[in-house]
Design a protein around this motif. Sequence first.
Motif, PDB file in Angstrom:
ATOM      1  N   VAL A 111     -13.091  14.162 -34.336  1.00  0.00           N
ATOM      2  CA  VAL A 111     -12.345  15.375 -34.018  1.00  0.00           C
ATOM      3  C   VAL A 111     -11.415  15.105 -32.833  1.00  0.00           C
ATOM      4  CG1 VAL A 111     -12.521  17.797 -33.323  1.00  0.00           C
ATOM      5  CG2 VAL A 111     -14.264  16.792 -34.822  1.00  0.00           C
ATOM      6  N   GLU A 112     -10.149  15.475 -32.961  1.00  0.00           N
ATOM      7  CA  GLU A 112      -9.205  15.335 -31.858  1.00  0.00           C
ATOM      8  C   GLU A 112      -9.264  16.575 -30.984  1.00  0.00           C
ATOM      9  OE1 GLU A 112      -5.216  14.273 -32.642  1.00  0.00           O
ATOM     10  OE2 GLU A 112      -5.715  12.452 -33.767  1.00  0.00           O
ATOM     11  N   LYS A 113      -9.603  16.357 -29.725  1.00  0.00           N
ATOM     12  CA  LYS A 113      -9.631  17.451 -28.760  1.00  0.00           C
ATOM     13  C   LYS A 113      -8.633  17.140 -27.661  1.00  0.00           C
ATOM     14  CE  LYS A 113     -14.556  18.400 -29.490  1.00  0.00           C
ATOM     15  NZ  LYS A 113     -15.854  18.614 -28.812  1.00  0.00           N
ATOM     16  N   THR A 114      -8.556  18.001 -26.676  1.00  0.00           N
ATOM     17  CA  THR A 114      -7.694  17.704 -25.548  1.00  0.00           C
ATOM     18  C   THR A 114      -8.313  16.571 -24.737  1.00  0.00           C
ATOM     19  OG1 THR A 114      -8.759  19.208 -23.985  1.00  0.00           O
ATOM     20  CG2 THR A 114      -7.046  20.142 -25.407  1.00  0.00           C
ATOM     21  N   ASN A 115      -7.522  16.042 -23.816  1.00  0.00           N
ATOM     22  CA  ASN A 115      -7.951  14.868 -23.048  1.00  0.00           C
ATOM     23  C   ASN A 115      -8.926  15.198 -21.924  1.00  0.00           C
ATOM     24  OD1 ASN A 115      -6.089  16.130 -21.385  1.00  0.00           O
ATOM     25  ND2 ASN A 115      -4.520  14.556 -21.663  1.00  0.00           N
ATOM     26  N   SER A 116      -9.490  16.382 -21.937  1.00  0.00           N
ATOM     27  CA  SER A 116     -10.596  16.703 -21.041  1.00  0.00           C
ATOM     28  C   SER A 116     -11.940  16.452 -21.710  1.00  0.00           C
ATOM     29  CB  SER A 116     -10.525  18.174 -20.609  1.00  0.00           C
ATOM     30  OG  SER A 116      -9.302  18.439 -19.954  1.00  0.00           O
ATOM     31  N   PHE A 117     -11.899  16.015 -22.963  1.00  0.00           N
ATOM     32  CA  PHE A 117     -13.099  15.730 -23.734  1.00  0.00           C
ATOM     33  C   PHE A 117     -13.018  14.325 -24.301  1.00  0.00           C
ATOM     34  CE2 PHE A 117     -12.767  20.287 -23.653  1.00  0.00           C
ATOM     35  CZ  PHE A 117     -14.072  20.725 -23.558  1.00  0.00           C
ATOM     36  N   VAL A 167      -6.022   1.725 -28.718  1.00  0.00           N
ATOM     37  CA  VAL A 167      -5.571   2.931 -28.024  1.00  0.00           C
ATOM     38  C   VAL A 167      -4.047   3.037 -28.076  1.00  0.00           C
ATOM     39  CG1 VAL A 167      -5.536   4.181 -25.844  1.00  0.00           C
ATOM     40  CG2 VAL A 167      -7.573   2.889 -26.501  1.00  0.00           C
ATOM     41  N   ILE A 168      -3.383   1.940 -27.731  1.00  0.00           N
ATOM     42  CA  ILE A 168      -1.917   1.949 -27.705  1.00  0.00           C
ATOM     43  C   ILE A 168      -1.364   2.242 -29.095  1.00  0.00           C
ATOM     44  CG2 ILE A 168       0.129   0.505 -27.338  1.00  0.00           C
ATOM     45  CD1 ILE A 168      -1.575  -0.963 -25.146  1.00  0.00           C
ATOM     46  N   GLY A 169      -1.988   1.656 -30.105  1.00  0.00           N
ATOM     47  CA  GLY A 169      -1.503   1.823 -31.471  1.00  0.00           C
ATOM     48  C   GLY A 169      -1.937   3.104 -32.150  1.00  0.00           C
ATOM     49  N   SER A 170      -2.756   3.908 -31.471  1.00  0.00           N
ATOM     50  CA  SER A 170      -3.267   5.131 -32.093  1.00  0.00           C
ATOM     51  C   SER A 170      -2.184   6.185 -32.288  1.00  0.00           C
ATOM     52  CB  SER A 170      -4.399   5.722 -31.243  1.00  0.00           C
ATOM     53  OG  SER A 170      -3.886   6.273 -30.033  1.00  0.00           O
ATOM     54  N   GLY A 171      -1.134   6.102 -31.468  1.00  0.00           N
ATOM     55  CA  GLY A 171      -0.071   7.096 -31.550  1.00  0.00           C
ATOM     56  C   GLY A 171      -0.378   8.403 -30.849  1.00  0.00           C
ATOM     57  N   ARG A 172      -1.539   8.506 -30.225  1.00  0.00           N
ATOM     58  CA  ARG A 172      -1.921   9.758 -29.558  1.00  0.00           C
ATOM     59  C   ARG A 172      -1.301   9.897 -28.170  1.00  0.00           C
ATOM     60  NH1 ARG A 172      -7.926  11.847 -29.416  1.00  0.00           N
ATOM     61  NH2 ARG A 172      -6.706  13.581 -28.556  1.00  0.00           N
ATOM     62  N   TYR A 173      -0.881   8.785 -27.593  1.00  0.00           N
ATOM     63  CA  TYR A 173      -0.439   8.796 -26.201  1.00  0.00           C
ATOM     64  C   TYR A 173       0.912   8.095 -26.070  1.00  0.00           C
ATOM     65  CZ  TYR A 173      -5.501   9.304 -26.176  1.00  0.00           C
ATOM     66  OH  TYR A 173      -6.781   9.695 -26.464  1.00  0.00           O
ATOM     67  N   SER A 174       1.647   8.477 -25.049  1.00  0.00           N
ATOM     68  CA  SER A 174       2.896   7.789 -24.737  1.00  0.00           C
ATOM     69  C   SER A 174       3.141   7.862 -23.236  1.00  0.00           C
ATOM     70  CB  SER A 174       4.073   8.408 -25.503  1.00  0.00           C
ATOM     71  OG  SER A 174       4.177   9.789 -25.235  1.00  0.00           O
ATOM     72  N   LEU A 175       3.844   6.883 -22.719  1.00  0.00           N
ATOM     73  CA  LEU A 175       4.125   6.826 -21.289  1.00  0.00           C
ATOM     74  C   LEU A 175       5.098   7.942 -20.896  1.00  0.00           C
ATOM     75  CD1 LEU A 175       4.667   2.976 -20.840  1.00  0.00           C
ATOM     76  CD2 LEU A 175       2.647   4.287 -20.161  1.00  0.00           C
ATOM     77  N   LEU A 176       4.818   8.586 -19.789  1.00  0.00           N
ATOM     78  CA  LEU A 176       5.796   9.519 -19.235  1.00  0.00           C
ATOM     79  C   LEU A 176       6.966   8.722 -18.689  1.00  0.00           C
ATOM     80  CD1 LEU A 176       3.733  12.217 -17.292  1.00  0.00           C
ATOM     81  CD2 LEU A 176       4.296  12.093 -19.718  1.00  0.00           C
ATOM     82  N   THR A 177       8.162   9.191 -18.931  1.00  0.00           N
ATOM     83  CA  THR A 177       9.347   8.462 -18.493  1.00  0.00           C
ATOM     84  C   THR A 177      10.319   9.415 -17.803  1.00  0.00           C
ATOM     85  OG1 THR A 177      10.385   8.807 -20.667  1.00  0.00           O
ATOM     86  CG2 THR A 177       9.173   6.747 -20.340  1.00  0.00           C
ATOM     87  N   GLY A 178      11.328   8.825 -17.161  1.00  0.00           N
ATOM     88  CA  GLY A 178      12.379   9.602 -16.532  1.00  0.00           C
ATOM     89  C   GLY A 178      11.851  10.579 -15.509  1.00  0.00           C
ATOM     90  N   SER A 179      12.358  11.795 -15.550  1.00  0.00           N
ATOM     91  CA  SER A 179      12.000  12.794 -14.547  1.00  0.00           C
ATOM     92  C   SER A 179      10.568  13.293 -14.698  1.00  0.00           C
ATOM     93  CB  SER A 179      12.961  13.982 -14.639  1.00  0.00           C
ATOM     94  OG  SER A 179      12.901  14.578 -15.928  1.00  0.00           O
ATOM     95  N   GLU A 180       9.946  13.056 -15.874  1.00  0.00           N
ATOM     96  CA  GLU A 180       8.558  13.478 -16.063  1.00  0.00           C
ATOM     97  C   GLU A 180       7.593  12.643 -15.233  1.00  0.00           C
ATOM     98  OE1 GLU A 180       7.245  15.364 -20.180  1.00  0.00           O
ATOM     99  OE2 GLU A 180       8.005  13.321 -20.435  1.00  0.00           O
ATOM    100  N   TYR A 181       7.904  11.370 -15.075  1.00  0.00           N
ATOM    101  CA  TYR A 181       6.950  10.453 -14.455  1.00  0.00           C
ATOM    102  C   TYR A 181       6.602  10.824 -13.013  1.00  0.00           C
ATOM    103  CZ  TYR A 181       4.930   6.031 -12.804  1.00  0.00           C
ATOM    104  OH  TYR A 181       4.118   5.079 -12.239  1.00  0.00           O
ATOM    105  N   GLU A 234      -1.343  18.959 -21.213  1.00  0.00           N
ATOM    106  CA  GLU A 234       0.093  18.865 -21.439  1.00  0.00           C
ATOM    107  C   GLU A 234       0.640  17.482 -21.106  1.00  0.00           C
ATOM    108  OE1 GLU A 234       1.660  21.974 -19.022  1.00  0.00           O
ATOM    109  OE2 GLU A 234       0.608  23.563 -20.115  1.00  0.00           O
ATOM    110  N   ASN A 235      -0.241  16.572 -20.692  1.00  0.00           N
ATOM    111  CA  ASN A 235       0.190  15.245 -20.263  1.00  0.00           C
ATOM    112  C   ASN A 235      -0.088  14.240 -21.373  1.00  0.00           C
ATOM    113  OD1 ASN A 235       0.427  12.674 -18.981  1.00  0.00           O
ATOM    114  ND2 ASN A 235       0.169  13.664 -16.992  1.00  0.00           N
ATOM    115  N   LYS A 236       0.943  13.718 -21.974  1.00  0.00           N
ATOM    116  CA  LYS A 236       0.797  12.848 -23.145  1.00  0.00           C
ATOM    117  C   LYS A 236       0.367  11.430 -22.778  1.00  0.00           C
ATOM    118  CE  LYS A 236       5.812  12.067 -23.068  1.00  0.00           C
ATOM    119  NZ  LYS A 236       7.089  12.303 -23.773  1.00  0.00           N
ATOM    120  N   GLU A 237       0.331  11.088 -21.495  1.00  0.00           N
ATOM    121  CA  GLU A 237      -0.120   9.759 -21.088  1.00  0.00           C
ATOM    122  C   GLU A 237      -1.605   9.729 -20.740  1.00  0.00           C
ATOM    123  OE1 GLU A 237       0.745   6.408 -17.608  1.00  0.00           O
ATOM    124  OE2 GLU A 237       2.417   7.625 -18.357  1.00  0.00           O
TER     125      GLU A 237
END
Length: 513
Positions: free
Chosen positions: A214-220, A250-264, A274-277
């Motif tokens: 089950v996919e949950k938020t990253n607090s679980f 993990v990297i290849g799972s597609g669930r996460y991506s690095l924050l870039t630009g002004s987000e970082y 709300e944080n995809k990294e």
Amino acid sequence: MARSSNLINMKSRPYQYLLAGLVFALGTFSCETYYEPSTSINEETALKNAADVETATIGTYAVLLQAAYVRSVHFLMEYPGDAVAQGQSSADDLTRAYRYTHINTSGHCANFWGQAYKVIAAANKIIAFVPDDAPADLAQLKGENLYLRAMMHFNLVRVFGRPYPQNNGGNPGVPLLLDGLTDEQTTTLARSTVKQVYESVIADLVKAAGLMSVEKTNSFASKEVAYALLSRVYLYMEDNANAVKYADLVIGSGRYSLLTGSEYPGYFKQVPAENKETIFAIRHTKVQDRGFSSIGSMYFSGDRSGNALGQGASGWAEIYASQKYVDFLDKNPGDLRHSFITPYLLGGVLQRNPKLNPTTPMYYINKYSLQEEIINLSSPVYLRLAEMYLIRAEANAKLGKTAEALADVNLLRQRAGLSGNALHTTAGLAAAGKSVLDAVLDERYLELAFEGHRAYDLFRNNRAMERNYPGTHSLNNTPTTNVTQKVLPTDPRVIFFIPQAEVDRNSKLEQNP
């Protein structure tokens, strides 16, 4: 047998409705991590049904929110490093963690030990109750508890057991509290070896990953969270092939991506969901602001806009980014990681804490402040995607895969706004007298600063921790104006004493030298 048959019989229609309710709860309300300790099942109360399992699991996560866990373990893991400088002595035991003047009655060690085993004991109840062939939603909960047990055992062996490469894991670790055991039984268990603890952690994480769907938020916990911790564990034990394998998953799972630009630059101010990294964080909500008892209070004092103010305005502000770290960061003025440092300036002049001689420059750290514009609110990040790239880079460097290692390091440097000569090449490293592994560890120093990694990165790689900057470690020296401190990886002080109260309760528990 009664427990298993109970769950098997729940495949009736009423149970399907109950599961539907649990899915809703876990997918909405619970995934926002509004858990509180009051949601936990009383230790004397037996689990009876799926609702109990869900409630008990939320209660176990809630223990991670307690200052006795999250604050104490942060002090024990981060303060022995060289990215931080303590600007004044504190009556709090955190000073001893920073100065390496450990005592066997450390309050933070006692807090962490007690809370970690409380989590493990609570997880054991659910692990024992839910059969491996339970329906997917219950299997997910069993997997989450296996993950929590593994995480706690791993954190315990990091703090109280020597680095795995020393004696190939043969040194004393911590007691393994496994299936069917409660925290009271820590009084009868001997210390397992570091290797045995690592083996147990790996077994739990592998099993957890197989149960969680089950996919949950990253607090679980999730399958990817288990993979991420497996990658770290394998790196620490120098099984580099497996470290790469699980980082790739993990990297290849597609669930996460690095924050870039002004987000970082705003990474640590975001709500975890709300944080995809972020892979796994200990979610604190607006009502869980710890004020002066927060982690961030030790690092920052300021206003809600992030402007630095004097000590005591919003926090103690006694621990700063070290001059060593700031100087290293300043080698590339355009590095976006400057955003995580807030110098305390008055009239454009950097202020210094006057309580030591030499005085300590007040470079505030904001990685644990200003979530949702609340000064002392943060959700400490335990696993994130950038670390997976750095794990893969370090493991590949040790496997002789230079190009792959440098590609991952340069990916993070580019994300931090660096380009051109600031990117690493084998020729450039050779000219500077550095190895690819040096480049990886330098990048870990820059990227993961203040997140509890630095001392472990040095000691597990057989490198000394060297401080040559103002801070209370100078109080160890004569004269106290000598700011030099060097701790070798073989020094007894690289780990903490087991709480003496635990040793007194358990004659089988061998104390660290």
